[in-house]
Scaffold this motif. Sequence first.
Motif, PDB file in Angstrom:
ATOM      1  N   ALA A 173      12.230 -51.927  57.764  1.00 13.02           N
ATOM      2  CA  ALA A 173      13.472 -51.787  58.522  1.00 13.02           C
ATOM      3  C   ALA A 173      13.376 -50.649  59.540  1.00 13.02           C
ATOM      4  O   ALA A 173      14.313 -50.414  60.291  1.00 13.02           O
ATOM      5  CB  ALA A 173      14.643 -51.538  57.574  1.00 13.02           C
ATOM      6  N   GLY A 174      12.233 -49.966  59.569  1.00  9.63           N
ATOM      7  CA  GLY A 174      12.050 -48.833  60.465  1.00  9.63           C
ATOM      8  C   GLY A 174      11.721 -49.255  61.884  1.00  9.63           C
ATOM      9  O   GLY A 174      11.841 -50.425  62.263  1.00  9.63           O
ATOM     10  N   PRO A 175      11.278 -48.308  62.669  1.00 13.84           N
ATOM     11  CA  PRO A 175      11.012 -48.574  64.086  1.00 13.84           C
ATOM     12  C   PRO A 175       9.848 -49.526  64.310  1.00 13.84           C
ATOM     13  O   PRO A 175       8.940 -49.629  63.489  1.00 13.84           O
ATOM     14  CB  PRO A 175      10.695 -47.191  64.656  1.00 13.84           C
ATOM     15  CG  PRO A 175      10.271 -46.376  63.487  1.00 13.84           C
ATOM     16  CD  PRO A 175      10.981 -46.927  62.294  1.00 13.84           C
ATOM     17  N   VAL A 176       9.908 -50.216  65.429  1.00 11.14           N
ATOM     18  CA  VAL A 176       8.860 -51.152  65.850  1.00 11.14           C
ATOM     19  C   VAL A 176       8.306 -50.665  67.182  1.00 11.14           C
ATOM     20  O   VAL A 176       9.064 -50.387  68.114  1.00 11.14           O
ATOM     21  CB  VAL A 176       9.431 -52.585  66.019  1.00 11.14           C
ATOM     22  CG1 VAL A 176       8.384 -53.521  66.587  1.00 11.14           C
ATOM     23  CG2 VAL A 176       9.973 -53.112  64.701  1.00 11.14           C
ATOM     24  N   LEU A 177       6.994 -50.531  67.240  1.00  2.22           N
ATOM     25  CA  LEU A 177       6.342 -50.259  68.518  1.00  2.22           C
ATOM     26  C   LEU A 177       6.176 -51.591  69.234  1.00  2.22           C
ATOM     27  O   LEU A 177       5.716 -52.563  68.632  1.00  2.22           O
ATOM     28  CB  LEU A 177       4.975 -49.608  68.305  1.00  2.22           C
ATOM     29  CG  LEU A 177       4.973 -48.248  67.614  1.00  2.22           C
ATOM     30  CD1 LEU A 177       3.541 -47.804  67.338  1.00  2.22           C
ATOM     31  CD2 LEU A 177       5.688 -47.218  68.468  1.00  2.22           C
ATOM     32  N   PHE A 180      12.606 -58.022  67.200  1.00  2.00           N
ATOM     33  CA  PHE A 180      11.624 -58.433  66.205  1.00  2.00           C
ATOM     34  C   PHE A 180      12.223 -58.583  64.803  1.00  2.00           C
ATOM     35  O   PHE A 180      11.482 -58.751  63.841  1.00  2.00           O
ATOM     36  CB  PHE A 180      10.461 -57.435  66.169  1.00  2.00           C
ATOM     37  CG  PHE A 180       9.475 -57.621  67.279  1.00  2.00           C
ATOM     38  CD1 PHE A 180       8.423 -58.514  67.148  1.00  2.00           C
ATOM     39  CD2 PHE A 180       9.596 -56.923  68.465  1.00  2.00           C
ATOM     40  CE1 PHE A 180       7.508 -58.699  68.175  1.00  2.00           C
ATOM     41  CE2 PHE A 180       8.692 -57.096  69.497  1.00  2.00           C
ATOM     42  CZ  PHE A 180       7.641 -57.982  69.349  1.00  2.00           C
ATOM     43  N   SER A 181      13.552 -58.524  64.667  1.00  2.00           N
ATOM     44  CA  SER A 181      14.165 -58.567  63.334  1.00  2.00           C
ATOM     45  C   SER A 181      13.866 -59.861  62.581  1.00  2.00           C
ATOM     46  O   SER A 181      13.826 -59.868  61.352  1.00  2.00           O
ATOM     47  CB  SER A 181      15.672 -58.343  63.428  1.00  2.00           C
ATOM     48  OG  SER A 181      16.280 -59.377  64.179  1.00  2.00           O
ATOM     49  N   PHE A 212       3.972 -61.332  66.869  1.00  2.00           N
ATOM     50  CA  PHE A 212       4.001 -61.764  68.265  1.00  2.00           C
ATOM     51  C   PHE A 212       5.242 -62.614  68.442  1.00  2.00           C
ATOM     52  O   PHE A 212       5.482 -63.559  67.680  1.00  2.00           O
ATOM     53  CB  PHE A 212       2.748 -62.576  68.603  1.00  2.00           C
ATOM     54  CG  PHE A 212       2.696 -62.996  70.041  1.00  2.00           C
ATOM     55  CD1 PHE A 212       2.342 -62.086  71.027  1.00  2.00           C
ATOM     56  CD2 PHE A 212       3.011 -64.286  70.411  1.00  2.00           C
ATOM     57  CE1 PHE A 212       2.301 -62.467  72.367  1.00  2.00           C
ATOM     58  CE2 PHE A 212       2.975 -64.682  71.741  1.00  2.00           C
ATOM     59  CZ  PHE A 212       2.618 -63.763  72.719  1.00  2.00           C
ATOM     60  N   LYS A 213       6.069 -62.260  69.408  1.00  2.00           N
ATOM     61  CA  LYS A 213       7.308 -63.006  69.644  1.00  2.00           C
ATOM     62  C   LYS A 213       7.691 -62.879  71.109  1.00  2.00           C
ATOM     63  O   LYS A 213       7.657 -61.780  71.674  1.00  2.00           O
ATOM     64  CB  LYS A 213       8.429 -62.448  68.756  1.00  2.00           C
ATOM     65  CG  LYS A 213       9.725 -63.182  68.910  1.00  2.00           C
ATOM     66  CD  LYS A 213      10.781 -62.632  67.986  1.00  2.00           C
ATOM     67  CE  LYS A 213      12.098 -63.323  68.303  1.00  2.00           C
ATOM     68  NZ  LYS A 213      13.221 -62.703  67.627  1.00  2.00           N
ATOM     69  N   ASP A 214       8.051 -64.005  71.702  1.00  2.00           N
ATOM     70  CA  ASP A 214       8.540 -64.041  73.085  1.00  2.00           C
ATOM     71  C   ASP A 214       7.617 -63.306  74.065  1.00  2.00           C
ATOM     72  O   ASP A 214       8.063 -62.587  74.955  1.00  2.00           O
ATOM     73  CB  ASP A 214       9.952 -63.461  73.174  1.00  2.00           C
ATOM     74  CG  ASP A 214      10.969 -64.250  72.376  1.00  2.00           C
ATOM     75  OD1 ASP A 214      10.731 -65.450  72.132  1.00  2.00           O
ATOM     76  OD2 ASP A 214      12.007 -63.676  71.986  1.00  2.00           O
ATOM     77  N   GLY A 215       6.305 -63.475  73.869  1.00  2.00           N
ATOM     78  CA  GLY A 215       5.340 -62.886  74.784  1.00  2.00           C
ATOM     79  C   GLY A 215       5.086 -61.406  74.587  1.00  2.00           C
ATOM     80  O   GLY A 215       4.460 -60.775  75.435  1.00  2.00           O
ATOM     81  N   ARG A 216       5.558 -60.848  73.499  1.00  2.00           N
ATOM     82  CA  ARG A 216       5.364 -59.421  73.223  1.00  2.00           C
ATOM     83  C   ARG A 216       4.766 -59.237  71.831  1.00  2.00           C
ATOM     84  O   ARG A 216       4.946 -60.064  70.947  1.00  2.00           O
ATOM     85  CB  ARG A 216       6.688 -58.658  73.258  1.00  2.00           C
ATOM     86  CG  ARG A 216       7.436 -58.752  74.551  1.00  2.00           C
ATOM     87  CD  ARG A 216       6.801 -57.922  75.603  1.00  2.00           C
ATOM     88  NE  ARG A 216       7.607 -57.993  76.813  1.00  2.00           N
ATOM     89  CZ  ARG A 216       7.380 -57.294  77.863  1.00  2.00           C
ATOM     90  NH1 ARG A 216       6.384 -56.466  77.911  1.00  2.00           N
ATOM     91  NH2 ARG A 216       8.141 -57.411  78.921  1.00  2.00           N
ATOM     92  N   GLY A 238       4.555 -56.688  68.453  1.00  2.00           N
ATOM     93  CA  GLY A 238       5.252 -55.621  67.755  1.00  2.00           C
ATOM     94  C   GLY A 238       4.367 -55.109  66.633  1.00  2.00           C
ATOM     95  O   GLY A 238       3.592 -55.868  66.046  1.00  2.00           O
ATOM     96  N   MET A 239       4.496 -53.816  66.325  1.00  2.00           N
ATOM     97  CA  MET A 239       3.739 -53.232  65.231  1.00  2.00           C
ATOM     98  C   MET A 239       4.678 -52.299  64.475  1.00  2.00           C
ATOM     99  O   MET A 239       5.455 -51.552  65.095  1.00  2.00           O
ATOM    100  CB  MET A 239       2.538 -52.448  65.764  1.00  2.00           C
ATOM    101  CG  MET A 239       1.650 -51.897  64.681  1.00  2.00           C
ATOM    102  SD  MET A 239       0.080 -51.220  65.298  1.00  2.00           S
ATOM    103  CE  MET A 239       0.621 -49.932  66.402  1.00  2.00           C
ATOM    104  N   ARG A 240       4.600 -52.354  63.128  1.00  2.00           N
ATOM    105  CA  ARG A 240       5.450 -51.500  62.306  1.00  2.00           C
ATOM    106  C   ARG A 240       4.692 -51.043  61.063  1.00  2.00           C
ATOM    107  O   ARG A 240       3.659 -51.603  60.706  1.00  2.00           O
ATOM    108  CB  ARG A 240       6.720 -52.237  61.896  1.00  2.00           C
ATOM    109  CG  ARG A 240       6.470 -53.382  60.933  1.00  2.00           C
ATOM    110  CD  ARG A 240       7.741 -54.107  60.574  1.00  2.00           C
ATOM    111  NE  ARG A 240       7.469 -55.150  59.581  1.00  2.00           N
ATOM    112  CZ  ARG A 240       8.342 -56.019  59.154  1.00  2.00           C
ATOM    113  NH1 ARG A 240       9.569 -56.005  59.646  1.00  2.00           N
ATOM    114  NH2 ARG A 240       8.020 -56.917  58.259  1.00  2.00           N
ATOM    115  N   ASP A 241       5.242 -50.061  60.384  1.00  2.00           N
ATOM    116  CA  ASP A 241       4.708 -49.564  59.121  1.00  2.00           C
ATOM    117  C   ASP A 241       5.155 -50.519  58.020  1.00  2.00           C
ATOM    118  O   ASP A 241       6.348 -50.752  57.842  1.00  2.00           O
ATOM    119  CB  ASP A 241       5.262 -48.162  58.871  1.00  2.00           C
ATOM    120  CG  ASP A 241       4.728 -47.494  57.629  1.00  2.00           C
ATOM    121  OD1 ASP A 241       4.153 -48.179  56.759  1.00  2.00           O
ATOM    122  OD2 ASP A 241       4.896 -46.271  57.514  1.00  2.00           O
ATOM    123  N   SER A 242       4.218 -51.062  57.266  1.00  4.22           N
ATOM    124  CA  SER A 242       4.570 -52.038  56.232  1.00  4.22           C
ATOM    125  C   SER A 242       5.408 -51.422  55.116  1.00  4.22           C
ATOM    126  O   SER A 242       6.137 -52.135  54.428  1.00  4.22           O
ATOM    127  CB  SER A 242       3.312 -52.687  55.639  1.00  4.22           C
ATOM    128  OG  SER A 242       2.531 -51.724  54.966  1.00  4.22           O
TER     129      SER A 242
END
Length: 66
Positions: free
Chosen positions: A42-46, A6-7, A28-32, A34-38
Amino acid sequence: RPMVDFSDARWRKASASDAQGACVEVAFKDGRYGMRDSKDPAGPVLRFTPGEWSAFVTGVRAGEFD
């Protein structure tokens, strides 16, 4: 199925985000999904499959995480 990178995803802030900075972003990317803290882009992505995302959103709307 390999993990989606998701970078370079196009992120959007959740409509329920508040002014105090309690915000998440979704992509939304490649059928998935992603969720992150705004506050930490640069932190983790669920990462969620479409079925997992649907179940998560249904749970949020039902108040399961309040």
